[in-house]
Design a protein around this motif. Structure first.
Motif, PDB file in Angstrom:
ATOM      1  N   LEU A   1      11.083 -36.442 -42.568  1.00 28.35           N
ATOM      2  CA  LEU A   1       9.965 -36.755 -43.452  1.00 28.35           C
ATOM      3  C   LEU A   1       9.325 -38.058 -42.983  1.00 28.35           C
ATOM      4  CD1 LEU A   1      11.629 -36.013 -46.906  1.00 28.35           C
ATOM      5  CD2 LEU A   1      10.067 -34.541 -45.642  1.00 28.35           C
ATOM      6  N   PHE A   2       8.015 -38.050 -42.774  1.00 28.66           N
ATOM      7  CA  PHE A   2       7.320 -39.216 -42.254  1.00 28.66           C
ATOM      8  C   PHE A   2       6.236 -39.653 -43.238  1.00 28.66           C
ATOM      9  CE2 PHE A   2       8.989 -36.989 -38.602  1.00 28.66           C
ATOM     10  CZ  PHE A   2       9.550 -38.008 -37.862  1.00 28.66           C
ATOM     11  N   VAL A   3       6.244 -40.941 -43.550  1.00 30.58           N
ATOM     12  CA  VAL A   3       5.152 -41.559 -44.303  1.00 30.58           C
ATOM     13  C   VAL A   3       4.484 -42.530 -43.343  1.00 30.58           C
ATOM     14  CG1 VAL A   3       4.502 -42.913 -46.330  1.00 30.58           C
ATOM     15  CG2 VAL A   3       6.465 -41.351 -46.451  1.00 30.58           C
TER      16      VAL A   3
ATOM     17  N   ASP B   1       1.278 -45.784 -51.584  1.00 25.19           N
ATOM     18  CA  ASP B   1       1.617 -45.261 -52.914  1.00 25.19           C
ATOM     19  C   ASP B   1       2.244 -43.861 -52.850  1.00 25.19           C
ATOM     20  OD1 ASP B   1       0.476 -47.518 -54.524  1.00 25.19           O
ATOM     21  OD2 ASP B   1      -1.367 -46.842 -53.550  1.00 25.19           O
ATOM     22  N   VAL B   2       3.216 -43.697 -51.963  1.00 24.76           N
ATOM     23  CA  VAL B   2       3.927 -42.426 -51.813  1.00 24.76           C
ATOM     24  C   VAL B   2       5.326 -42.566 -52.402  1.00 24.76           C
ATOM     25  CG1 VAL B   2       4.902 -40.775 -50.172  1.00 24.76           C
ATOM     26  CG2 VAL B   2       2.637 -41.758 -49.760  1.00 24.76           C
ATOM     27  N   THR B   3       5.767 -41.533 -53.138  1.00 23.56           N
ATOM     28  CA  THR B   3       7.124 -41.494 -53.678  1.00 23.56           C
ATOM     29  C   THR B   3       7.865 -40.282 -53.125  1.00 23.56           C
ATOM     30  OG1 THR B   3       6.526 -42.631 -55.737  1.00 23.56           O
ATOM     31  CG2 THR B   3       8.526 -41.284 -55.771  1.00 23.56           C
ATOM     32  N   ILE B   4       9.071 -40.513 -52.597  1.00 23.32           N
ATOM     33  CA  ILE B   4       9.974 -39.434 -52.167  1.00 23.32           C
ATOM     34  C   ILE B   4      11.180 -39.496 -53.093  1.00 23.32           C
ATOM     35  CG2 ILE B   4      11.413 -38.547 -50.306  1.00 23.32           C
ATOM     36  CD1 ILE B   4       9.452 -39.921 -48.354  1.00 23.32           C
ATOM     37  N   GLU B   5      11.343 -38.470 -53.919  1.00 27.35           N
ATOM     38  CA  GLU B   5      12.334 -38.546 -54.993  1.00 27.35           C
ATOM     39  C   GLU B   5      13.003 -37.194 -55.221  1.00 27.35           C
ATOM     40  OE1 GLU B   5      12.586 -39.821 -59.745  1.00 27.35           O
ATOM     41  OE2 GLU B   5      10.650 -39.731 -58.726  1.00 27.35           O
ATOM     42  N   GLY B   6      14.320 -37.243 -55.465  1.00 26.19           N
ATOM     43  CA  GLY B   6      15.036 -36.081 -55.962  1.00 26.19           C
ATOM     44  C   GLY B   6      15.349 -35.009 -54.939  1.00 26.19           C
TER      45      GLY B   6
ATOM     46  N   SER C   1       2.246 -49.018 -47.656  1.00 27.83           N
ATOM     47  CA  SER C   1       2.492 -49.996 -48.711  1.00 27.83           C
ATOM     48  C   SER C   1       2.872 -49.280 -49.999  1.00 27.83           C
ATOM     49  CB  SER C   1       1.238 -50.848 -48.939  1.00 27.83           C
ATOM     50  OG  SER C   1       1.486 -51.856 -49.902  1.00 27.83           O
ATOM     51  N   ARG C   2       3.787 -49.908 -50.728  1.00 22.56           N
ATOM     52  CA  ARG C   2       4.214 -49.409 -52.045  1.00 22.56           C
ATOM     53  C   ARG C   2       4.833 -48.008 -51.959  1.00 22.56           C
ATOM     54  NH1 ARG C   2      -0.630 -51.654 -52.389  1.00 22.56           N
ATOM     55  NH2 ARG C   2      -1.673 -49.620 -52.466  1.00 22.56           N
ATOM     56  N   THR C   3       5.713 -47.835 -50.985  1.00 20.98           N
ATOM     57  CA  THR C   3       6.465 -46.576 -50.853  1.00 20.98           C
ATOM     58  C   THR C   3       7.749 -46.660 -51.669  1.00 20.98           C
ATOM     59  OG1 THR C   3       5.609 -46.275 -48.617  1.00 20.98           O
ATOM     60  CG2 THR C   3       7.525 -44.970 -49.230  1.00 20.98           C
ATOM     61  N   THR C   4       8.082 -45.574 -52.346  1.00 19.50           N
ATOM     62  CA  THR C   4       9.328 -45.476 -53.101  1.00 19.50           C
ATOM     63  C   THR C   4      10.170 -44.334 -52.537  1.00 19.50           C
ATOM     64  OG1 THR C   4       8.367 -46.354 -55.148  1.00 19.50           O
ATOM     65  CG2 THR C   4      10.346 -44.991 -55.358  1.00 19.50           C
ATOM     66  N   VAL C   5      11.433 -44.629 -52.230  1.00 21.65           N
ATOM     67  CA  VAL C   5      12.397 -43.605 -51.799  1.00 21.65           C
ATOM     68  C   VAL C   5      13.584 -43.723 -52.747  1.00 21.65           C
ATOM     69  CG1 VAL C   5      13.799 -42.711 -49.903  1.00 21.65           C
ATOM     70  CG2 VAL C   5      11.634 -43.865 -49.402  1.00 21.65           C
TER      71      VAL C   5
END
Length: 217
Positions: free
Chosen positions: A1-3, A8-13, A37-41
């Protein structure tokens, strides 16, 4: 998986995140975040990576939390290259071959020159059996204004926590290493050097080859 250069991207669950690449260079980061910027994993399960499970470069305001990392041939989580104002917390990491959490402030890679990585917190992580002869439970090198707190590190084949500078990173400063528990470290429990303004307090150490080592100059 590439961001890649996406904010403002979220990779969750996600569950059973893995790769069938056969070499460490085959995929650098099962989740790879670059120039964003502002990535959530958060809250993902990683089981098998030929390199890093979560790799973050040149991506400020990154949040990596609540992940389970069961095996990797490099770091469990690697963050740096100007990824400032970031938090790594509440991850469970076991069976990786390099650093459990590696926050490394490289200066450049031969092509790109990076700003110093600043204001990074690594807290409330549980790390067991992280590191080969070169890996550490938690490494924070070349970082300014970094905090390592409330982590549990067990059975590290190298140092439990290392916060150093070296010729390929910036020199670290303003670091706090607070209230961590290091158990059965084959190396020094906490090592720091070539760093300015380092505070080490309220840490619990049991069964390490050494306690706290401050290296000059």
């Amino acid at each position: 998986l590439f961001v890649n250069e996406a904010d403002d991207v979220t990779i969750e669950g996600l569950t059973n995140v893995s790769s069938n690449a056969t070499a460490r260079v085959g995929v650098y980061g099962t989740v790879s975040v670059w120039g964003s910027s502002r990535t959530t994993v958060k809250n993902n399960i990683f089981d098998g990576s030929p390199s890093v499970s979560v790799w973050v470069g040149l991506s400020p305001h990154t949040y990596v939390a609540g992940n389970v990392i069961l095996s990797a041939t490099a770091d469990g989580i690697h963050l740096g290259r100007g990824s400032s104002h970031s938090i790594i917390e509440r991850n469970y990491i076991t069976g990786v071959d390099d650093d459990g959490d590696g926050v490394i402030g490289y200066k450049e890679d031969g092509v790109i020159q990076y700003p110093q990585t600043t204001d990074v917190t690594v807290r409330d992580n549980w790390i067991d059996r992280a590191g080969s002869s070169i890996g550490r439970g938690i490494a924070m090198e070349g970082v300014s204004s970094g905090t390592i707190e409330n982590n549990t590190i067990k059975n590290s084949p190298n140092d439990g926590i290392r916060a150093n500078g070296n010729p390929i990173t910036f020199y670290p400063s303003h670091l706090e290493i607070i209230n961590n528990e290091i158990i059965n470290s084959a190396g020094v429990a906490i090592r720091f050097g070539l760093a300015a303004d380092v505070s080490v307090r309220r840490n619990r150490i049991k069964g390490a080859a050494g306690g706290v080592l401050a290296e000059g100059p």
